[in-house]
Scaffold this motif. Structure first.
Motif, PDB file in Angstrom:
ATOM      1  N   TYR A   9       0.766  -1.346  -0.027  1.00  0.00           N
ATOM      2  CA  TYR A   9       0.070  -0.005  -0.074  1.00  0.00           C
ATOM      3  C   TYR A   9       0.834   1.124  -0.135  1.00  0.00           C
ATOM      4  CZ  TYR A   9      -3.819  -2.873   1.207  1.00  0.00           C
ATOM      5  OH  TYR A   9      -4.732  -3.931   0.969  1.00  0.00           O
ATOM      6  N   ASP A  10       1.940   1.304   0.851  1.00  0.00           N
ATOM      7  CA  ASP A  10       3.208   2.200   0.897  1.00  0.00           C
ATOM      8  C   ASP A  10       3.704   2.533  -0.525  1.00  0.00           C
ATOM      9  OD1 ASP A  10       2.377   2.756   3.632  1.00  0.00           O
ATOM     10  OD2 ASP A  10       3.756   1.019   4.111  1.00  0.00           O
ATOM     11  N   ILE A  11       3.882   1.224  -1.050  1.00  0.00           N
ATOM     12  CA  ILE A  11       4.917   1.440  -2.333  1.00  0.00           C
ATOM     13  C   ILE A  11       3.980   1.905  -3.465  1.00  0.00           C
ATOM     14  CG2 ILE A  11       6.024   0.109  -4.192  1.00  0.00           C
ATOM     15  CD1 ILE A  11       7.599   0.495  -1.459  1.00  0.00           C
ATOM     16  N   ASN A  12       2.512   1.567  -3.345  1.00  0.00           N
ATOM     17  CA  ASN A  12       1.811   2.052  -4.285  1.00  0.00           C
ATOM     18  C   ASN A  12       1.458   3.652  -4.403  1.00  0.00           C
ATOM     19  OD1 ASN A  12      -0.054   1.204  -6.414  1.00  0.00           O
ATOM     20  ND2 ASN A  12      -2.060   1.617  -5.069  1.00  0.00           N
ATOM     21  N   VAL A  13       1.176   4.098  -3.186  1.00  0.00           N
ATOM     22  CA  VAL A  13       0.812   5.325  -2.928  1.00  0.00           C
ATOM     23  C   VAL A  13       1.940   6.400  -3.280  1.00  0.00           C
ATOM     24  CG1 VAL A  13       0.381   7.038  -1.106  1.00  0.00           C
ATOM     25  CG2 VAL A  13      -0.962   5.227  -1.245  1.00  0.00           C
ATOM     26  N   HIS A  14       3.092   5.950  -2.647  1.00  0.00           N
ATOM     27  CA  HIS A  14       4.563   6.962  -2.799  1.00  0.00           C
ATOM     28  C   HIS A  14       5.264   6.793  -4.018  1.00  0.00           C
ATOM     29  CE1 HIS A  14       3.760   8.494   1.103  1.00  0.00           C
ATOM     30  NE2 HIS A  14       3.701   7.405   1.523  1.00  0.00           N
ATOM     31  N   PHE A  15       5.076   5.471  -4.626  1.00  0.00           N
ATOM     32  CA  PHE A  15       6.014   5.333  -5.935  1.00  0.00           C
ATOM     33  C   PHE A  15       4.882   4.829  -7.084  1.00  0.00           C
ATOM     34  CE2 PHE A  15       8.791   4.410  -2.126  1.00  0.00           C
ATOM     35  CZ  PHE A  15       9.795   5.578  -2.391  1.00  0.00           C
ATOM     36  N   ILE A  16       4.464   4.060  -7.033  1.00  0.00           N
ATOM     37  CA  ILE A  16       3.747   3.251  -8.307  1.00  0.00           C
ATOM     38  C   ILE A  16       2.742   4.412  -8.791  1.00  0.00           C
ATOM     39  CG2 ILE A  16       2.230   1.547  -9.180  1.00  0.00           C
ATOM     40  CD1 ILE A  16       3.662  -0.276  -7.335  1.00  0.00           C
ATOM     41  N   LYS A  17       1.754   4.998  -8.089  1.00  0.00           N
ATOM     42  CA  LYS A  17       0.918   5.733  -8.689  1.00  0.00           C
ATOM     43  C   LYS A  17       1.443   7.059  -9.228  1.00  0.00           C
ATOM     44  CE  LYS A  17      -3.511   4.382  -6.425  1.00  0.00           C
ATOM     45  NZ  LYS A  17      -4.571   4.801  -5.434  1.00  0.00           N
ATOM     46  N   PRO A  18       2.415   7.533  -8.552  1.00  0.00           N
ATOM     47  CA  PRO A  18       2.942   8.816  -9.168  1.00  0.00           C
ATOM     48  C   PRO A  18       3.655   8.717 -10.350  1.00  0.00           C
ATOM     49  CG  PRO A  18       3.512   8.840  -6.867  1.00  0.00           C
ATOM     50  CD  PRO A  18       2.791   7.460  -7.088  1.00  0.00           C
TER      51      PRO A  18
END
Length: 129
Positions: A9-18
């Motif tokens: 969830y953290d990786i998604n919000v901070h890296f993948i989505k951006p």
């Protein structure tokens, strides 16, 4: 939060989505044009430790002599997570309607299917795919 407690969830919000926002493409698609058949599927809990998950994937690829060119399906990286209505990008719901997990399982990946268990989350607590 501590390194061990960082999850997908953290990786998604901070890296993948951006990184993927507005592209309509997953991380995997942005990194590799050839989205051929899946050779290996890795299932995991999004709430699981990213560090433990990465170490598990390293162990799997080393233990089973998985070549670098192997097409690995890891949903966080292989599905478009931005869910932002980008042209060409499917929503999470639209992607799930295509049954990617069932399709891969039915095709019996050549190098198998693995489930990652971590110490901070039980993979079977949330079944939706």
């Amino acid at each position: 939060k501590g390194g061990k407690n960082i999850n997908m969830y953290d990786i998604n919000v901070h890296f993948i989505k951006p990184w993927t926002s507005g592209t309509g493409c997953s991380i995997a698609c942005l990194m590799e044009d050839n989205q051929g058949p899946v050779d290996l599927m890795v299932s995991h809990s999004w709430a699981g430790s990213v560090m433990e998950s990465l170490n598990s994937i390293k162990t799997i690829t080393t233990m089973y002599l998985v070549p670098k060119e192997t097409q690995i399906f890891f949903c966080t990286m292989c599905m478009y997570q931005a869910d932002d209505g980008a042209i060409g990008g499917l929503s999470i719901t639209e992607q799930l309607e295509k049954r990617p997990f069932q399709t891969i399982i039915d095709n019996e990946p050549q190098r198998g299917m693995f489930i990652i268990h971590t110490t901070i989350s039980e993979v079977y607590e949330r079944l939706w795919c």
